[in-house]
Design an enzyme around this catalytic site. Structure first.
Site, PDB file in Angstrom:
ATOM      1  N   GLU A 138      -0.405 -26.804  -2.070  1.00 42.64           N
ATOM      2  CA  GLU A 138       0.521 -25.713  -2.391  1.00 42.64           C
ATOM      3  C   GLU A 138       0.233 -24.509  -1.510  1.00 42.64           C
ATOM      4  O   GLU A 138      -0.868 -24.369  -0.981  1.00 42.64           O
ATOM      5  CB  GLU A 138       0.372 -25.324  -3.868  1.00 42.64           C
ATOM      6  N   LYS A 140      -0.851 -20.881  -0.273  1.00 42.21           N
ATOM      7  CA  LYS A 140      -1.797 -19.861  -0.743  1.00 42.21           C
ATOM      8  C   LYS A 140      -1.093 -18.517  -0.604  1.00 42.21           C
ATOM      9  O   LYS A 140      -0.837 -18.055   0.505  1.00 42.21           O
ATOM     10  CB  LYS A 140      -3.074 -19.896   0.091  1.00 42.21           C
ATOM     11  N   ASP A 142      -0.346 -14.678  -0.488  1.00 41.11           N
ATOM     12  CA  ASP A 142      -1.150 -13.528  -0.068  1.00 41.11           C
ATOM     13  C   ASP A 142      -0.777 -12.312  -0.925  1.00 41.11           C
ATOM     14  O   ASP A 142      -0.036 -11.436  -0.518  1.00 41.11           O
ATOM     15  CB  ASP A 142      -0.888 -13.241   1.419  1.00 41.11           C
ATOM     16  N   TYR A 248      -0.456 -20.398 -10.982  1.00 42.63           N
ATOM     17  CA  TYR A 248      -0.999 -21.607 -10.368  1.00 42.63           C
ATOM     18  C   TYR A 248      -2.313 -22.067 -10.989  1.00 42.63           C
ATOM     19  O   TYR A 248      -2.901 -23.043 -10.558  1.00 42.63           O
ATOM     20  CB  TYR A 248      -1.175 -21.419  -8.859  1.00 42.63           C
ATOM     21  N   LYS A 336      -6.797 -22.298   5.692  1.00 46.78           N
ATOM     22  CA  LYS A 336      -6.170 -21.060   6.157  1.00 46.78           C
ATOM     23  C   LYS A 336      -5.369 -21.287   7.443  1.00 46.78           C
ATOM     24  O   LYS A 336      -5.734 -22.122   8.279  1.00 46.78           O
ATOM     25  CB  LYS A 336      -7.259 -19.993   6.443  1.00 46.78           C
ATOM     26  N   CYS A 441       1.775  20.927  15.352  1.00 46.58           N
ATOM     27  CA  CYS A 441       2.786  19.921  15.654  1.00 46.58           C
ATOM     28  C   CYS A 441       2.898  19.744  17.170  1.00 46.58           C
ATOM     29  O   CYS A 441       3.105  20.718  17.891  1.00 46.58           O
ATOM     30  CB  CYS A 441       4.122  20.358  15.065  1.00 46.58           C
ATOM     31  N   CYS A 444       6.605  21.086  18.295  1.00 40.64           N
ATOM     32  CA  CYS A 444       7.092  22.464  18.231  1.00 40.64           C
ATOM     33  C   CYS A 444       5.960  23.488  18.176  1.00 40.64           C
ATOM     34  O   CYS A 444       6.210  24.689  18.224  1.00 40.64           O
ATOM     35  CB  CYS A 444       8.033  22.664  17.040  1.00 40.64           C
ATOM     36  N   CYS A 459       4.057  18.904   9.766  1.00 40.48           N
ATOM     37  CA  CYS A 459       4.445  20.070  10.548  1.00 40.48           C
ATOM     38  C   CYS A 459       5.227  20.994   9.617  1.00 40.48           C
ATOM     39  O   CYS A 459       6.137  20.549   8.927  1.00 40.48           O
ATOM     40  CB  CYS A 459       5.325  19.601  11.708  1.00 40.48           C
ATOM     41  N   CYS A 465      11.634  22.856  14.222  1.00 38.84           N
ATOM     42  CA  CYS A 465      10.976  21.758  14.941  1.00 38.84           C
ATOM     43  C   CYS A 465      12.036  20.806  15.486  1.00 38.84           C
ATOM     44  O   CYS A 465      12.780  20.189  14.731  1.00 38.84           O
ATOM     45  CB  CYS A 465      10.025  21.017  14.007  1.00 38.84           C
TER      46      CYS A 465
HETATM   47  S1  IVH Z   1      -6.427 -21.408  -7.102  1.00 39.92           S
HETATM   48  C1  IVH Z   1     -10.700 -21.192  -9.203  1.00 39.92           C
HETATM   49  N1  IVH Z   1      -4.128 -21.353  -5.883  1.00 39.92           N
HETATM   50  O1  IVH Z   1      -6.623 -17.022  -3.288  1.00 39.92           O
HETATM   51  C2  IVH Z   1      -9.843 -20.709  -8.091  1.00 39.92           C
HETATM   52  N2  IVH Z   1      -5.565 -19.481  -5.600  1.00 39.92           N
HETATM   53  O2  IVH Z   1      -9.069 -16.872  -1.740  1.00 39.92           O
HETATM   54  C3  IVH Z   1      -8.453 -20.617  -8.513  1.00 39.92           C
HETATM   55  N3  IVH Z   1      -4.601 -17.703  -4.251  1.00 39.92           N
HETATM   56  O3  IVH Z   1      -8.592 -15.665  -5.828  1.00 39.92           O
HETATM   57  C4  IVH Z   1      -7.600 -20.172  -7.399  1.00 39.92           C
HETATM   58  N4  IVH Z   1      -2.663 -18.673  -3.868  1.00 39.92           N
HETATM   59  O4  IVH Z   1      -6.113 -14.979  -5.704  1.00 39.92           O
HETATM   60  C5  IVH Z   1      -5.269 -20.691  -6.098  1.00 39.92           C
HETATM   61  N5  IVH Z   1      -2.020 -21.412  -4.925  1.00 39.92           N
HETATM   62  C6  IVH Z   1      -3.166 -20.781  -5.143  1.00 39.92           C
HETATM   63  C7  IVH Z   1      -3.406 -19.507  -4.612  1.00 39.92           C
HETATM   64  C8  IVH Z   1      -4.634 -18.889  -4.858  1.00 39.92           C
HETATM   65  C9  IVH Z   1      -3.398 -17.589  -3.660  1.00 39.92           C
HETATM   66  C10 IVH Z   1      -5.636 -16.656  -4.175  1.00 39.92           C
HETATM   67  C11 IVH Z   1      -6.335 -16.352  -5.470  1.00 39.92           C
HETATM   68  C12 IVH Z   1      -7.778 -16.577  -5.191  1.00 39.92           C
HETATM   69  C13 IVH Z   1      -7.821 -16.430  -3.711  1.00 39.92           C
HETATM   70  C14 IVH Z   1      -9.014 -17.120  -3.098  1.00 39.92           C
END
Ligand code: IVH
Length: 720
Positions: A138, A140, A142, A248, A336, A441, A444, A459, A465
């Site tokens: 899935e 990740k 941000d 999640y 990553k 500034c 001006c 400013c 200005c």
């Molecule tokens: S599972 C026990 N699933 O990434 C760990 N984390 O770098 C449970 N994050 O602290 C985390 N998407 O804030 C999980 N699909 C995802 C995620 C995810 C983002 C974040 C989460 C975690 C951090 C770790």
């Protein structure tokens, strides 16, 4: 105290009064009553006895209390309920100890790391290489992680991750997030749902545009904006930010959610949470990597930031056996995406002057390719950022400051403006001096000031200005303001500094055609212009001489007065002339008109002060009057009380809307005579369910309240 009889029995007179009608004495009575009721409601709610107030009634009382405090700041009580949301910012939020620690994830960066992960798991579980093992894959997200605790199906608290053991109590803030349910039917007795709070790309762009128009802080990326929005002491600020939540994971549970990760997450979806639709199960390393590539290919078009992919062992029995290391689970890893980073040389730091005088430092870089895009500028935000501090004084980039001639690492994420991630101190020249932020500034020469609590130097030149003048005109002709075709940045700068054309203020745009002479300085004889293009521009300008009140007010670019506020103010006063009289009166006497202005939904002290001072500033007022003399101003439409089916109805928006921001949807509904509420109650008449609408839509269904989707909503308001 004066009492009156009502259907609720004997109540105080103050209790029944609109906030803008309260006398000082009544305000005091009412604040005392609200402090008492809300304190009792809090105790009942948290101790889980049958709460005597519904969520919406509770919210309504909190809002009423806040509105009275804004109108009568001197009456604010020592035990004010508005201070009870959390501790004041300096002391941070109240703390919550996580029942199950909130861990982080180990990282993998390449195929070898992913194979190692799979091998370690098989070894630990004693599984043969040929035995199939299922993983979920899935995105990740941000954003920032949040843990939501439900007891008997009611949301009792929400906490940030903090140090993993102890987080911050952001319950009230989390409750404002549209797709977080407050109540869940058929939930386990104890249910902790974990996931990520984030802001989508288009919402982020809208938010930053709004912030910049209002002269407020512009966020560097959606993650920062989301973190800032969630951790607000004033939850009304959180409520205005377009936060969303993906579920999640989970923490403490009184009973399992399923046998596999997939089943458990499906259960979360059934409870009303938004889950990520890109999640897949894969059995081989090749298919893990294939789905990783698939998600990475979609990264730019997802509409929210992701920084990798997470692989999790699907079988929850295996997850339990695998358990945790000190800070990360053995059963999951984050793969990553390669960082979009590059090193380059910082040639100069320029200072740009904005419309409201904000001085914004910009890094001029030796051009470098970052993630496929050539970058030669990066934002430096403000003085503190250059010095290596954030707005709270904490170190960023390990406290390294940025100096001209440094080697800096440039970072790009999605379509966010490039910024500086790091500085190579080993390459710093001995003669490189710390950057001194200018105290005047650069455009001006007026002095610049930085007020306490503000990160920005400004400013003070205002109308003298030229840089502010140019920016004001750019804003004036922009799409949501006068929307004049053919007047872009280049033209505005040329017209402004050109002695013959001399477009120094908005009024000059409308006298341009008349002032344009038939000699060599005539626009049509200029480089890049001709008879046709000059005539087209004059026609485009003529077309805008007739303008709506709301657009005009927004176009003036008064600090803190954004588009939504300008429209609300316009619909309140409807006629420009009456508005100006009222604003003048509000400035001179701070009497009834001041109260009326503050009573407009969405207008607070800061905005009202900025508005009346702009009209009272002789230079600014002169420019406004000269402009108005050139225009025909259309009255704003008063709320359409006639013929609108929404008159007197209570509408709730839930989920995310694709075609307009929440603020705009709310303003439109109010314009049509509706009251917009934040949560569902028996008083709700209509629910507009956007994408990802969860528990609110469900609750509405249970209560038999009409639910329509965004398209139906559009059809309905467009017909009016
Ligand atoms: S599972 C026990 N699933 O990434 C760990 N984390 O770098 C449970 N994050 O602290 C985390 N998407 O804030 C999980 N699909 C995802 C995620 C995810 C983002 C974040 C989460 C975690 C951090 C770790």
């Amino acid at each position: 105290m004066t009492y009156e009889r009502s259907t609720k029995g004997l109540i105080t007179v103050a209790q029944n009064r609109a906030v803008n009608k309260l006398t000082l004495e009544e305000a005091s009575t009412e604040l005392a009553r609200l402090a008492d009721v809300l304190a009792r409601a809090n105790i009942d709610y948290h101790q889980k006895d049958a709460p005597f107030l519904s969520d919406s009634d509770y919210d309504a009382l909190r809002i009423r209390n806040h509105e009275i405090e804004v109108r009568f700041p001197q009456m604010k009580r020592g035990d004010s309920p508005s201070e009870k949301i959390g501790a004041p910012l300096s002391e941070g939020f109240a703390k919550i100890v996580h029942a199950v620690p909130m861990l982080s994830l180990a990282n993998a960066f390449n195929k070898a790391d992913v194979s190692d992960f799979d091998e370690r798991i098989r070894r630990y579980l004693g599984l043969k290489q040929d035995l199939s093992l299922s993983y979920t894959v899935e995105p990740k997200i941000d954003g920032l992680s949040l843990s939501l605790r439900y007891e008997q199906g009611r949301l009792v608290h929400a906490a940030t991750r903090g140090d993993g053991q102890v987080g911050e109590n952001v319950t009230e803030n989390a409750k404002t997030i549209g797709n977080i349910p407050h109540v869940i039917a058929n939930a386990p007795e104890i249910l902790e749902v974990r996931g990520e709070v984030y802001i989508g790309h288009s919402d982020f762009a809208d938010l930053n545009e709004r912030q910049s128009i209002e002269g407020s802080k512009v966020f560097a990326n959606p993650r920062n904006a989301a973190a800032g929005a969630l951790r607000q002491i004033d939850v009304r600020v959180t409520a205005e930010r377009p936060l969303q939540f993906f579920a999640y994971a989970w923490g403490e549970l009184s009973e399992p959610l399923g046998n596999t990760q997939t089943e458990a997450v499906a259960r979360l979806a059934a409870f009303g949470f938004q889950i990520n639709s890109l999640t897949e199960t894969c059995q081989t390393i090749e298919s893990l990597l294939a789905h990783y590539n698939n998600i990475e290919a979609q990264r730019a078009s997802l509409g929210y930031d992701i920084d990798g992919v997470v692989y999790k062992v699907n079988d929850l029995g295996y997850q339990r056996r695998l358990g945790f290391r000190s800070t990360t689970p053995r059963w999951a890893v984050a793969h990553k995406f390669p960082a979009e980073l590059a090193w380059t040389y910082l040639e100069a730091i320029d200072i740009q002057v904005g419309r409201t005088g904000a001085l914004s430092p910009v890094a001029r870089l030796k051009p470098v390719t970052v993630g496929g895009v050539v970058v030669s500028n990066a934002t430096l935000h403000n003085e503190d950022y250059i010095l290596g501090r954030d707005s709270n004084g904490s170190a960023i980039r390990d406290g390294k400051d940025i100096r001209i001639s440094d080697w800096v690492q440039i970072y790009r994420a999605g379509d966010v403006i490039p910024k500086i991630a790091d500085v190579d101190l080993s390459k710093r020249k001995v003669e490189a001096e710390a950057f001194v932020f200018p105290s005047s500034c650069p455009e001006c020469g007026s002095i610049a000031t930085r007020e306490e609590g503000d990160a920005v130097w400004r400013c003070v030149g205002g109308f003298i200005c030229p840089a502010q003048g140019v920016e004001r005109i750019k804003h004036f002709v922009s799409r949501k303001a006068f929307d004049i075709d053919g007047l872009g940045t280049k033209q505005i700068e040329m017209f402004f500094y050109d002695d013959a054309l001399a477009v120094k203020e908005p009024a000059d745009i409308f006298t341009l055609a008349k002032r344009d002479t038939q000699n060599l300085t005539s626009l049509k004889n200029r480089d890049g212009w001709g008879e046709r293009s000059a005539a087209n521009l004059f026609a485009a300008i003529e077309e805008r001489r007739n303008i709506g009140f709301g657009r005009l007010l927004f176009a003036l670019g008064i600090r803190h007065v954004g588009e939504a506020a300008a429209n609300l103010i316009a619909t309140h006063y409807t006629k420009w002339d009456e508005f100006v009289l009222a604003i003048d009166e509000a400035f001179t006497s701070k009497g009834a008109e001041w109260g009326t202005l503050l009573a407009i939904e969405g207008v607070g002290e800061v905005m009202a002060t900025s508005l009346v001072s702009a009209f009272a500033n002789p230079l600014e007022r002169g420019a406004i009057d000269r402009l108005v003399a050139q225009l025909e101003i259309q009255d704003a439409e008063a709320p359409k009380t006639e013929g609108s089916p929404l008159v007197g109805k209570t509408v709730v928006f839930t989920g995310s809307l694709k075609k307009m921001s929440r603020a705009e949807a709310k303003a439109r509904a109010e314009n049509l005579g509706a009251k917009v509420a934040g949560s569902i109650s028996t008083k709700t008449d209509l629910v507009v369910a956007g994408i990802g609408a969860g528990s609110k839509a469900k609750k509405a269904q249970d209560l038999g309240i009409a639910i329509i989707d965004e398209d139906d909503w559009f059809q309905m308001i467009e017909a009016l």
